[in-house]
Design a protein around this motif. Sequence first.
Motif, short mmCIF file in Angstrom:
data_model
loop_
_atom_site.label_atom_id
_atom_site.label_comp_id
_atom_site.label_asym_id
_atom_site.label_seq_id
_atom_site.Cartn_x
_atom_site.Cartn_y
_atom_site.Cartn_z
N ARG A 242 35.20 45.63 48.15
CA ARG A 242 34.88 44.20 48.14
C ARG A 242 35.47 43.53 46.89
O ARG A 242 36.05 42.44 46.96
CB ARG A 242 33.36 44.01 48.17
N GLU A 243 35.33 44.19 45.74
CA GLU A 243 35.90 43.63 44.51
C GLU A 243 37.42 43.53 44.61
O GLU A 243 38.02 42.55 44.13
CB GLU A 243 35.51 44.51 43.32
N LEU A 244 38.05 44.53 45.23
CA LEU A 244 39.50 44.50 45.38
C LEU A 244 39.94 43.35 46.27
O LEU A 244 40.92 42.64 45.98
CB LEU A 244 39.99 45.83 45.94
N ARG A 245 39.22 43.13 47.37
CA ARG A 245 39.56 42.01 48.26
C ARG A 245 39.36 40.67 47.56
O ARG A 245 40.16 39.73 47.74
CB ARG A 245 38.71 42.09 49.54
N GLN A 246 38.33 40.57 46.73
CA GLN A 246 38.09 39.33 46.00
C GLN A 246 39.19 39.08 44.97
O GLN A 246 39.59 37.94 44.74
CB GLN A 246 36.73 39.39 45.32
N LEU A 247 39.70 40.15 44.36
CA LEU A 247 40.82 39.99 43.43
C LEU A 247 42.07 39.51 44.15
O LEU A 247 42.92 38.85 43.54
CB LEU A 247 41.10 41.32 42.72
N HIS A 248 42.16 39.82 45.45
CA HIS A 248 43.28 39.33 46.25
C HIS A 248 43.02 37.94 46.82
O HIS A 248 43.84 37.42 47.59
CB HIS A 248 43.58 40.30 47.40
N GLY A 249 41.87 37.35 46.46
CA GLY A 249 41.57 36.00 46.93
C GLY A 249 40.85 35.95 48.25
O GLY A 249 40.82 34.89 48.89
N GLU A 250 40.25 37.05 48.69
CA GLU A 250 39.55 37.09 49.97
C GLU A 250 38.04 37.17 49.74
O GLU A 250 37.57 37.61 48.68
CB GLU A 250 40.01 38.31 50.78
N LEU B 22 38.82 37.90 35.18
CA LEU B 22 39.42 39.21 35.49
C LEU B 22 40.86 39.07 35.96
O LEU B 22 41.74 39.82 35.55
CB LEU B 22 38.58 39.90 36.57
N VAL B 23 41.09 38.08 36.84
CA VAL B 23 42.45 37.86 37.34
C VAL B 23 43.37 37.43 36.21
O VAL B 23 44.52 37.92 36.10
CB VAL B 23 42.43 36.81 38.47
N GLU B 24 42.91 36.51 35.35
CA GLU B 24 43.74 36.06 34.23
C GLU B 24 44.05 37.21 33.28
O GLU B 24 45.18 37.33 32.79
CB GLU B 24 43.02 34.94 33.49
N GLY B 25 43.04 38.04 33.04
CA GLY B 25 43.29 39.19 32.18
C GLY B 25 44.31 40.14 32.79
O GLY B 25 45.19 40.65 32.09
N GLY B 26 44.21 40.36 34.11
CA GLY B 26 45.18 41.23 34.77
C GLY B 26 46.58 40.65 34.73
O GLY B 26 47.56 41.36 34.48
N ILE B 27 46.69 39.32 34.96
CA ILE B 27 48.00 38.67 34.91
C ILE B 27 48.59 38.76 33.51
O ILE B 27 49.80 39.00 33.34
CB ILE B 27 47.88 37.21 35.37
N SER B 28 47.74 38.56 32.50
CA SER B 28 48.23 38.64 31.12
C SER B 28 48.78 40.03 30.81
O SER B 28 49.84 40.17 30.18
CB SER B 28 47.09 38.30 30.14
N LYS C 198 52.63 40.92 29.93
CA LYS C 198 52.96 41.61 28.68
C LYS C 198 53.82 42.84 28.96
O LYS C 198 54.83 43.07 28.28
CB LYS C 198 51.68 42.02 27.95
N ILE C 199 53.40 43.64 29.92
CA ILE C 199 54.18 44.83 30.27
C ILE C 199 55.57 44.43 30.77
O ILE C 199 56.58 45.05 30.43
CB ILE C 199 53.43 45.66 31.32
N LYS C 200 55.62 43.35 31.57
CA LYS C 200 56.90 42.87 32.09
C LYS C 200 57.80 42.41 30.94
O LYS C 200 59.00 42.73 30.90
CB LYS C 200 56.65 41.72 33.05
N GLY C 201 57.22 41.66 29.98
CA GLY C 201 58.00 41.21 28.83
C GLY C 201 58.50 42.37 27.99
O GLY C 201 59.65 42.37 27.52
#
Length: 222
Positions: free
Chosen positions: A107-115, A131-137, A141-144
């Motif tokens: 359920r948490e995983l689906r909510q992270l996907h916007g469901e 949580l989503v903002e932290g994951g995107i950050s 960072k890893i991408k940079g």
Amino acid sequence: MVRQKIQIKKIDNLTARQVTFSKRRRGLFKKAQELSTLCDADIGLIVFSATGKLFEYSSSSMMQLIEKHKMQSERDNNTPEQLQSSNLQSEKKTYATLSRDFVEKNRELRQLHGEELQGLGLDELMKLEKLVEGGISRVLKIKGDKFMREISSLKRKEAQLQEENSLLKQQSQARLNEEGQNAIEQGHSADSITNNRSLVNSSHQDCNDSDTSLKLGLAFPY
């Protein structure tokens, strides 16, 4: 002097009893910790003072140790049939717990996907947003970091290629200079040979002229 053996009995003096309790308790906990470390043993100690104050030590979670002790006691006191039933109940309980955890994580995983966001309150949505903002950050960072490592690698390759290109230019120029010098030397040799041939031909011509003059009785040309 021989150390006098202390008689084990209740200490009548209240102050001495409290001091002895404090010292012996710390020593007992220290020995328990050493035994746990040296022998990799699970140890749990629960001590109540004369006034009812609780002191405890555990090598891991005290609640887990108590539960383990309870289960072990049930195994020792139960018949094989009861033990099998108890194990089955324990496995069912574990399975139910794992199933609930699995459903919750999905359920948490689906909510992270916007469901499945309609039933969430404002606080839950804000928490999910963080949580989503932290994951995107973290992803950015890893991408940079990967981009910077890739750029550094390309710069090193570029510098290496430039160095190799410069070395090749130097070698090519040296080879051209060497070939030019050889061509000049070969040109000088050809001129020398041509001049020598001219001198030889001239000498032969002079000799022929002299012979002709002598044969004809002509005056030798000076």
